[in-house]
Scaffold this active site. Structure first.
Site, PDB file in Angstrom:
ATOM      1  N   ARG A  63       1.003  -1.134  -0.053  1.00  0.00           N
ATOM      2  CA  ARG A  63       0.128  -0.091  -0.100  1.00  0.00           C
ATOM      3  C   ARG A  63       1.031   1.169  -0.029  1.00  0.00           C
ATOM      4  O   ARG A  63       1.685   1.088   0.704  1.00  0.00           O
ATOM      5  CB  ARG A  63      -0.788   0.005   1.263  1.00  0.00           C
ATOM      6  CG  ARG A  63      -2.105   1.019   1.051  1.00  0.00           C
ATOM      7  CD  ARG A  63      -3.118   1.046   2.216  1.00  0.00           C
ATOM      8  NE  ARG A  63      -3.900  -0.118   2.134  1.00  0.00           N
ATOM      9  CZ  ARG A  63      -4.931  -0.540   2.828  1.00  0.00           C
ATOM     10  NH1 ARG A  63      -5.164   0.151   3.715  1.00  0.00           N
ATOM     11  NH2 ARG A  63      -5.587  -1.751   2.797  1.00  0.00           N
TER      12      ARG A  63
ATOM     13  N   SER B  41      -8.130   0.611  -0.092  1.00  0.00           N
ATOM     14  CA  SER B  41      -9.381   0.605   1.039  1.00  0.00           C
ATOM     15  C   SER B  41      -9.734   1.939   1.236  1.00  0.00           C
ATOM     16  O   SER B  41     -10.395   2.927   0.405  1.00  0.00           O
ATOM     17  CB  SER B  41      -8.930  -0.314   2.210  1.00  0.00           C
ATOM     18  OG  SER B  41      -9.966  -0.319   3.091  1.00  0.00           O
TER      19      SER B  41
ATOM     20  N   ASP C 115     -16.634   1.964   3.860  1.00  0.00           N
ATOM     21  CA  ASP C 115     -15.507   2.408   3.382  1.00  0.00           C
ATOM     22  C   ASP C 115     -15.406   2.115   1.651  1.00  0.00           C
ATOM     23  O   ASP C 115     -16.409   1.316   1.265  1.00  0.00           O
ATOM     24  CB  ASP C 115     -14.363   1.975   3.903  1.00  0.00           C
ATOM     25  CG  ASP C 115     -13.907   0.533   3.974  1.00  0.00           C
ATOM     26  OD1 ASP C 115     -14.813  -0.196   3.652  1.00  0.00           O
ATOM     27  OD2 ASP C 115     -12.884   0.220   4.180  1.00  0.00           O
TER      28      ASP C 115
ATOM     29  N   ASP D  69     -13.907   0.319  -0.429  1.00  0.00           N
ATOM     30  CA  ASP D  69     -13.912  -1.133  -0.976  1.00  0.00           C
ATOM     31  C   ASP D  69     -14.872  -1.844  -0.323  1.00  0.00           C
ATOM     32  O   ASP D  69     -14.941  -3.083  -0.645  1.00  0.00           O
ATOM     33  CB  ASP D  69     -12.559  -1.553  -0.881  1.00  0.00           C
ATOM     34  CG  ASP D  69     -11.976  -1.934   0.562  1.00  0.00           C
ATOM     35  OD1 ASP D  69     -12.340  -1.180   1.417  1.00  0.00           O
ATOM     36  OD2 ASP D  69     -11.296  -2.805   0.749  1.00  0.00           O
TER      37      ASP D  69
ATOM     38  N   ASP E   1     -15.280  -3.279   2.662  1.00  0.00           N
ATOM     39  CA  ASP E   1     -14.985  -4.446   3.759  1.00  0.00           C
ATOM     40  C   ASP E   1     -15.337  -3.857   5.172  1.00  0.00           C
ATOM     41  O   ASP E   1     -15.371  -4.668   6.110  1.00  0.00           O
ATOM     42  CB  ASP E   1     -13.597  -4.807   3.384  1.00  0.00           C
ATOM     43  CG  ASP E   1     -12.476  -3.841   3.684  1.00  0.00           C
ATOM     44  OD1 ASP E   1     -12.967  -2.696   3.844  1.00  0.00           O
ATOM     45  OD2 ASP E   1     -11.396  -4.174   3.912  1.00  0.00           O
TER      46      ASP E   1
ATOM     47  N   THR F 238      -4.000  -8.411  16.194  1.00  0.00           N
ATOM     48  CA  THR F 238      -4.292  -7.449  15.742  1.00  0.00           C
ATOM     49  C   THR F 238      -4.341  -7.602  14.134  1.00  0.00           C
ATOM     50  O   THR F 238      -3.243  -8.399  13.658  1.00  0.00           O
ATOM     51  CB  THR F 238      -4.099  -5.933  15.779  1.00  0.00           C
ATOM     52  OG1 THR F 238      -2.709  -5.839  15.662  1.00  0.00           O
ATOM     53  CG2 THR F 238      -4.251  -5.639  17.345  1.00  0.00           C
TER      54      THR F 238
ATOM     55  N   LYS G  49     -13.136  -9.493   6.767  1.00  0.00           N
ATOM     56  CA  LYS G  49     -13.966  -8.343   6.895  1.00  0.00           C
ATOM     57  C   LYS G  49     -15.091  -8.131   5.881  1.00  0.00           C
ATOM     58  O   LYS G  49     -14.332  -7.903   4.813  1.00  0.00           O
ATOM     59  CB  LYS G  49     -13.389  -6.965   7.648  1.00  0.00           C
ATOM     60  CG  LYS G  49     -12.321  -6.423   6.552  1.00  0.00           C
ATOM     61  CD  LYS G  49     -11.744  -5.374   7.539  1.00  0.00           C
ATOM     62  CE  LYS G  49     -10.494  -4.749   6.845  1.00  0.00           C
ATOM     63  NZ  LYS G  49      -9.472  -5.374   7.007  1.00  0.00           N
TER      64      LYS G  49
END
Length: 628
Positions: free
Chosen positions: A67, A170, A344, A346, A348, A418, A456
């Site tokens: 990213r 995203s 959001d 995209d 997800d 996480t 997600k």
């Protein structure tokens, strides 16, 4: 001077193999400007830009992939970086399958992001990925048109792909794009797969294009009509895309998530919904989700309904960001909507807000609050009737309320590291153990309901929230009052989450070492007694296990330390993997029946003491925290 020349040399080598005429030309122009002795100021500016674009490093292949900003050079998202990444990924897939190409397939989806000035886009990155995989002898399906990330994750297992790639950034700002990689189980990649792919990318043979992909793409663009071959000049598969999307919504119908929608009574009025796609790809999928859950249509925020790579009304298109929902809330108020649902870009993630009919005040629910609502609803409507043992899981920095709910109600709960790759991979393992995994969630508004995908999914979660809201409103309540009833039963769980800015990673490691105290972790902070300590740094420590080793994976580079106190408080500390932030997550559990204000007062007092005593912010040069 040597550093300057090294950057210029790297830039020349890059431009020679970059298949994109726009970015290659830009780099060559910068090189030319550095040589112009008649314009020293312009030459210096060009050299400064070259040094920024061509440092002696490349964009990291980290959490699930790449990213970064769409720009030339090894630190950016651009055609050459994508080609190098795809070549490394293809080679790694072949290695994992002993070079056997039979029945190997990859699947690629993309969103609407683009940088017109550089001629870079998610769509182009997807097309280059297919060309690379075909060159490697691996079949590749490109989903046609802009797709939501959950569709791509679902597609991986639907077509038995070896890997999936979703080209999206995203909820990042408009200048960014990303390259998210899924493995054959439909889950984001985890170690050691991510490390293997990262190593394959930087192998010398994979850093140079295996063929002239640019010329291949230009021929396709020139010779094929999109009217008959889809959005990608014959490289995508429109019919397969429709089939996969239909299968995704059928899986929702078969999952048990869809229940009868409660009708309004004489004493109640059903909720009215507004929806925002945040200039992303979610709108058609959200519309179809409501249809699948037998819900009346929502009202879409018109200024944010269609994909727009400029994101003109929301520079940070994340429903969690302050101000991101302003347009949606204003539209909802104008149209007398009770609830705002926000994906959001995209789709997800899912944000939820509710307007009080009496006061007109809005409640924007946190990820933990939405996770609590979903967990309770799924247990009551699906879990209690299940003939299988039920499980739910959440990231370790998410609220502990579901853990308490599980103890009271009798379902299994686990926490994970996480990142949804850990939630998804654990959910799959629990499924293999015979559990019905009803929910996986993270506090960053990511939810996976009913095991539709191990990632997600803001599309299915949106339908579940809509159904729940109808039920709640039919009983004369609101989501907010319903949430309070849940807390009345299980106790208040209040959080103080935030961060300190810290530009020097060495300071974070020093603070972590101070908390470790050579292995003699503190037994109390002020007057508060520590019940247990877990350290997920290297070599790792957990005072609750027999061998004192953590059950969760450890990481020397991304450590996390958790202190649990005897009064129900949990304090966790970690460095951000992508930003110069030292994050903290402090949650205090109240006793059932204890007022929210009383718990909040205790949390405020305890948080101040914990942050001062454990972090020593002033002495360590930490910059004042901001609320997350």
């Amino acid at each position: 001077m040597q550093a300057n020349q090294a950057s210029i040399t790297r830039a020349k080598e890059w431009a020679d193999i970059d298949p994109n005429p726009s970015t290659s030309l830009h780099v060559r122009d910068l090189i030319s400007r550095t040589e112009n002795i008649n314009r020293p100021d312009d030459s210096s500016m060009a050299l400064f830009e070259l040094e920024a674009l061509f440092p002696n490093k490349r964009i990291g292949f980290g959490t699930a992939g790449l990213r970064g900003a769409m720009q030339p050079g090894p630190m950016g998202m651009n055609d050459l970086v994508v080609i190098q990444t795809a070549q490394g990924l293809a080679r790694y897939i072949l290695q994992c399958n002993n070079g056997n190409k039979a029945n190997l397939r990859a699947v690629v989806g993309y969103d609407h992001r683009q940088n017109e000035s550089c001629n870079l886009s998610s769509k182009q990155f997807a097309m280059y990925t297919k060309l690379v995989f075909e060159q490697a002898g691996i079949a590749c399906t490109v989903l046609d048109g802009f797709v939501a990330t959950p569709i791509l994750a679902f597609a991986v297992t639907e077509i038995n792909a070896a890997a999936g790639i979703m080209v999206t950034a995203s909820h990042n700002p408009k200048q960014d794009d990303g390259y998210k990689v899924y493995w054959n189980d439909g889950c984001q990649i985890i170690p050691p797969i991510d490390e293997g792919i990262a190593n394959a990318i930087v192998e010398k043979e994979n850093l140079v294009p295996w063929t002239d992909y640019g010329e291949q793409l230009r021929k396709l663009e020139a010779n094929i009509s999109t009217e008959t071959t889809g959005e990608c000049y014959g490289l995508s598969d429109p019919e397969e895309t429709k089939r996969i999307e239909a299968a995704y919504f059928r899986s929702i119908q078969a999952s048990g998530l869809v229940s009868a929608v409660c009708k309004a009574t004489a004493a109640s009025t059903p909720p009215k919904f507004a929806y925002t796609a945040m200039h992303g790809v979610g709108y058609p999928y959200a519309e179809r989700s409501f249809e699948t859950f037998h819900l009346d249509p929502f009202l879409a925020v018109p200024t944010q309904q269609l994909p727009d790579p400029q994101f003109p009304t929301v520079p940070f298109p994340n429903p969690e960001e302050k101000g991101a929902l302003d347009n949606a809330l204003a539209f909802a108020k104008e149209n007398s909507c009770d609830i705002v649902l926000a994906n959001d870009p995209d789709a997800d993630r899912l944000g939820v807000a509710e307007c009080c009919r009496e006061s007109g005040e809005w409640t924007v629910f946190s990820g933990d609050q939405i996770g609590t609502l979903l967990g309770h609803w799924l247990w009551e409507t699906v879990g209690k009737k299940s003939d299988k043992p039920v499980a739910m899981c959440a990231s370790t920095v998410s609220s502990k309320l579901l853990a308490t709910m599980g103890k009271v109600e009798g379902f299994h709960f686990e926490e994970t590291l996480t990142g949804f790759k850990w939630i998804g991979s654990r959910a799959l393992a629990l499924k293999d153990e015979g559990y019905l995994v009803l929910l996986g969630y993270e506090e960053a508004i990511g939810f996976s309901c009913g095991g539709i995908t191990p990632d997600k999914d803001g599309i299915s979660a949106l339908g579940v929230i809509g159904t729940m809201a109808h039920s709640v409103y039919s009983n004369g309540k609101t989501l907010k009052s319903h949430l309070q009833e849940i807390h009345d039963k299980y106790g208040e769980f209040l959080c103080n989450n935030g961060y300190y800015r810290c530009d020097d990673p060495a300071i974070v490691m020093r603070i972590m070492d101070q908390m470790r105290n050579g292995g003699s972790y503190c037994e109390r902070v002020g007057s508060y007694e520590v019940e247990s300590v877990r350290d997920l740094g290297s070599p790792g420590f957990d005072s609750t296990t027999e061998d004192k080793r953590p059950t969760l994976p450890i990481s020397a580079s991304s450590p996390m330390i958790t202190f649990r106190f005897t009064n129900g408080c949990v304090a966790q500390f970690r460095a951000s993997g992508t930003e110069p932030k030292f994050k903290y997550y402090i949650e205090l559990r109240g006793c059932p029946g204890e007022s929210k204000s009383a718990v909040q007062k205790r949390l405020t007092e305890m948080s101040a003491l914990i942050l001062e005593e454990l972090l020593h912010p002033k002495q360590n040069g930490l910059i004042i925290p901001s609320s997350l």
